[in-house]
Design an enzyme around this catalytic site. Structure first.
Site, PDB file in Angstrom:
ATOM      1  N   TYR A   1      -0.583  11.636   3.401  1.00  0.00           N
ATOM      2  CA  TYR A   1      -1.226  11.900   2.347  1.00  0.00           C
ATOM      3  C   TYR A   1      -1.488  13.241   1.865  1.00  0.00           C
ATOM      4  O   TYR A   1      -1.762  13.789   0.799  1.00  0.00           O
ATOM      5  CB  TYR A   1      -2.528  11.131   2.336  1.00  0.00           C
ATOM      6  CG  TYR A   1      -2.796   9.646   2.224  1.00  0.00           C
ATOM      7  CD1 TYR A   1      -2.833   8.894   1.302  1.00  0.00           C
ATOM      8  CD2 TYR A   1      -2.632   9.224   3.538  1.00  0.00           C
ATOM      9  CE1 TYR A   1      -2.644   7.473   1.105  1.00  0.00           C
ATOM     10  CE2 TYR A   1      -2.513   7.612   3.552  1.00  0.00           C
ATOM     11  CZ  TYR A   1      -2.670   6.841   2.343  1.00  0.00           C
ATOM     12  OH  TYR A   1      -2.712   5.545   2.251  1.00  0.00           O
TER      13      TYR A   1
ATOM     14  N   HIS B   1      -7.199  -6.210  -0.414  1.00  0.00           N
ATOM     15  CA  HIS B   1      -6.206  -5.355  -0.262  1.00  0.00           C
ATOM     16  C   HIS B   1      -5.157  -5.859   0.728  1.00  0.00           C
ATOM     17  O   HIS B   1      -4.057  -5.317   0.602  1.00  0.00           O
ATOM     18  CB  HIS B   1      -6.769  -3.843  -0.218  1.00  0.00           C
ATOM     19  CG  HIS B   1      -5.846  -2.693   0.084  1.00  0.00           C
ATOM     20  ND1 HIS B   1      -5.105  -2.027  -0.790  1.00  0.00           N
ATOM     21  CD2 HIS B   1      -5.041  -2.107   1.163  1.00  0.00           C
ATOM     22  CE1 HIS B   1      -4.350  -1.236  -0.386  1.00  0.00           C
ATOM     23  NE2 HIS B   1      -4.491  -1.371   1.105  1.00  0.00           N
TER      24      HIS B   1
ATOM     25  N   ASP C   1       0.775  -1.008   0.172  1.00  0.00           N
ATOM     26  CA  ASP C   1       0.012   0.072  -0.013  1.00  0.00           C
ATOM     27  C   ASP C   1       1.025   1.147  -0.139  1.00  0.00           C
ATOM     28  O   ASP C   1       1.843   1.316  -0.798  1.00  0.00           O
ATOM     29  CB  ASP C   1      -1.083  -0.153   1.087  1.00  0.00           C
ATOM     30  CG  ASP C   1      -1.840   1.089   1.381  1.00  0.00           C
ATOM     31  OD1 ASP C   1      -2.973   1.126   0.443  1.00  0.00           O
ATOM     32  OD2 ASP C   1      -1.720   1.870   2.159  1.00  0.00           O
TER      33      ASP C   1
END
Length: 286
Positions: free
Chosen positions: A204, A259, A92
């Site tokens: 982020y 995921h 990720d």
């Protein structure tokens, strides 16, 4: 060089080749527990808490989480562990960092293994052309807001955090290794500490400052593992990634996996990693 203290968990003897593990969001070193056990026979396996996560220091300004800083962290950590190269594995967001370390410091990475994250250039180009991926990555934009994303994670006793791992839409599927109550409790404990969500979300908040990349090519043997039922990443990006790897490239897509691949299907993932590590890679790209 940053002056930050990094927390890590290690298994395997010092002096063995280094395997460095970089977790994703919202995770910490614990998401690699199955790999720490598995690879310690032949490697010094080190699972980090990335900058801002878990017990690693979390600088308060969002500028401290630029991708440049995160890449330099990995270089510094490698050196402070007494190594000049490693097998680098990322999942990720940790996969994003792993790709960038491999691009910027190729001499430090003997083999690259990425789980459920495409080459960063593929990601940025694909997201602009595919609204469906833009929607799946909507949280990147949501995270640009101050304080509110952190608040949303805490509502209703961290319901959002729990559901990421356990819900039908985003969690580990029926055929995977479900997280135990103790596993969930470990995540809740880490992210319920005061301010524990701001560092991770700050990663982020800087993504748009560093992309697109100037350099793209990856020159070491690369393994990309992908859970096809990933709720956040479209599988088409995995195959396109091949373009940027100028060496042996192996892609394995697991059809029933989510995921959270290395926790979802640890036995298969570990087996695929062993096969890749033992391969002679004198051959060029497949």
């Amino acid at each position: 060089d940053s002056g930050l203290r990094f927390h890590y968990v290690a298994a395997g003897e010092r002096g063995k080749p280094l395997m460095l593990l970089l977790h994703g969001f919202p995770e910490f070193w614990y998401s690699w527990r199955h790999q720490l056990r598995e690879f310690k026979s032949e490697y010094r396996v080190v699972a980090l808490d990335l900058r801002g996560y878990g017990e690693t220091d979390a600088p308060s300004h969002k500028e401290n989480y630029k991708l440049d800083c995160l890449i330099t962290d990995i270089k510094d950590i490698l050196e402070s562990l007494g190594y000049n190269k490693c097998v680098l594995i990322g999942h990720d967001w940790g996969g994003m960092i792993a790709w960038l370390v491999a691009i910027c410091y190729p001499e430090m990475v003997t083999k690259l293994i990425v789980v459920n994250f495409p080459h960063p250039s593929v990601f940025t180009e694909y997201i602009l052309r595919h609204p469906s991926q833009l929607i799946k990555s909507g949280y990147y934009f949501f995270f640009q807001m101050p304080w509110f994303p952190e608040f949303m994670f805490t509502v209703n006793d961290f319901k959002v955090l729990k559901s990421l791992f356990t819900s039908q839409a985003t969690g580990i599927g029926r055929k995977g290794c479900r997280l135990t109550a103790e596993d969930i409790e470990s995540y809740l404990y880490v992210f319920s500490q005061p301010g524990a969500l701001t560092g991770p979300i700050n990663h982020y908040r800087n993504i748009f400052s560093c992309l697109p990349l100037q350099h793209h090519e990856v020159i070491m043997p690369t393994l990309l593992l992908w859970g096809e039922r990933d709720a956040f990443m479209e599988v088409e990006m995995a195959e396109i990634t091949r373009i940027y790897v100028k060496n042996h490239f192996r892609l394995t897509i697991l059809s029933e996996a989510s995921h959270w691949l290395q926790q979802d299907q640890p036995d298969i993932v570990n087996k695929l990693i062993w096969t890749f590590l033992k391969e002679e890679t004198t051959r060029k790209r497949e």
